[in-house]
Motif scaffolding. Structure first.
Motif, PDB file in Angstrom:
ATOM      1  N   GLN A  26       0.862  -1.172   0.000  1.00 57.71           N
ATOM      2  CA  GLN A  26       0.000   0.000   0.000  1.00 57.71           C
ATOM      3  C   GLN A  26       0.897   1.220   0.000  1.00 57.71           C
ATOM      4  O   GLN A  26       1.864   1.289   0.769  1.00 57.71           O
ATOM      5  CB  GLN A  26      -0.898   0.008   1.225  1.00 57.71           C
ATOM      6  N   GLY A  39       1.027   7.108  -2.874  1.00 57.99           N
ATOM      7  CA  GLY A  39       1.065   7.544  -4.271  1.00 57.99           C
ATOM      8  C   GLY A  39       2.106   6.731  -5.009  1.00 57.99           C
ATOM      9  O   GLY A  39       3.060   6.232  -4.400  1.00 57.99           O
ATOM     10  N   SER A  70      -5.788  -0.076  -6.624  1.00 62.69           N
ATOM     11  CA  SER A  70      -6.134   1.165  -5.918  1.00 62.69           C
ATOM     12  C   SER A  70      -5.320   1.345  -4.638  1.00 62.69           C
ATOM     13  O   SER A  70      -5.081   2.478  -4.200  1.00 62.69           O
ATOM     14  CB  SER A  70      -7.623   1.195  -5.582  1.00 62.69           C
ATOM     15  N   ASN A 118      -2.519   3.707  -4.962  1.00 65.99           N
ATOM     16  CA  ASN A 118      -2.845   5.110  -5.230  1.00 65.99           C
ATOM     17  C   ASN A 118      -2.075   5.653  -6.440  1.00 65.99           C
ATOM     18  O   ASN A 118      -1.365   6.647  -6.337  1.00 65.99           O
ATOM     19  CB  ASN A 118      -2.602   5.968  -3.980  1.00 65.99           C
TER      20      ASN A 118
END
Length: 175
Positions: free
Chosen positions: A10, A13, A105, A108
């Motif tokens: 995760q 960006g 997702s 990001n």
């Protein structure tokens, strides 16, 4: 560079390139270099999402051009920060296009680089059009060899099977 399993990375960006990248040939290298350049300009990590074996080898028994270890090394040489190495197996095949979008997702992504024929999800229901509904996906022109033909893993495999290694090696660009 760090290697991750699916769903384990995760990021706040990133800039991402997604594909089988079997062979990490000159066309793949161009995509990855552009992705790395974009990530540096944006000040975020670069991520390659790829597979431990190519879908073509899984479904059709196609010759694998690079082992996962070699693929990782070549991508590290290109300056990639993270690799998500998905285990392409029967369980992975059951994932829906929405499952894939949800996983991506987590990174990001500011931009995602894929080939124009990119498909994903169970029975290949996801495509570039669907991906563009969720993420910025800039167009990438295909890289062509001196004879004007598109450089692809399929073409390289065919040349190798025909015993034309001298024509295949320049397309790889790393041997």
């Amino acid at each position: 560079m760090e290697v991750h399993q699916t769903d384990s990375l995760q990021l706040p960006g990133s800039v991402v390139a997604i594909g089988a990248f079997d062979g990490v040939h000159r066309g793949h290298q161009a995509v990855i270099r552009e992705m790395v350049k974009n990530s540096r300009l944006e000040g975020v990590p670069s991520v390659v999402y790829t597979f431990d074996r190519s879908p073509r080898s899984f479904f059709q028994g196609a010759q694998v051009l690079t082992t996962p270890k070699k693929k990782i090394q070549l991508m590290e040489d290109l300056g990639v920060n993270h690799i998500v190495l998905a285990n392409f197996d029967q369980q992975y095949l059951q994932r829906t296009a929405d499952d894939f979008i949800e996983e991506v997702s987590l990174l990001n992504p500011l931009r995602i680089f894929v080939g124009d024929d990119f498909r994903f999800g169970h029975k290949r229901t996801g495509d570039v059009t669907l991906l563009k509904q969720h993420f910025a996906v800039p167009p990438i022109p295909p890289v062509r060899s001196m004879d004007g033909e598109r450089i692809s893993s399929t073409r390289i495999r065919e040349l190798i099977l025909q015993g034309k290694q001298e024509q295949a090696l320049p397309l790889l660009g790393w041997t």
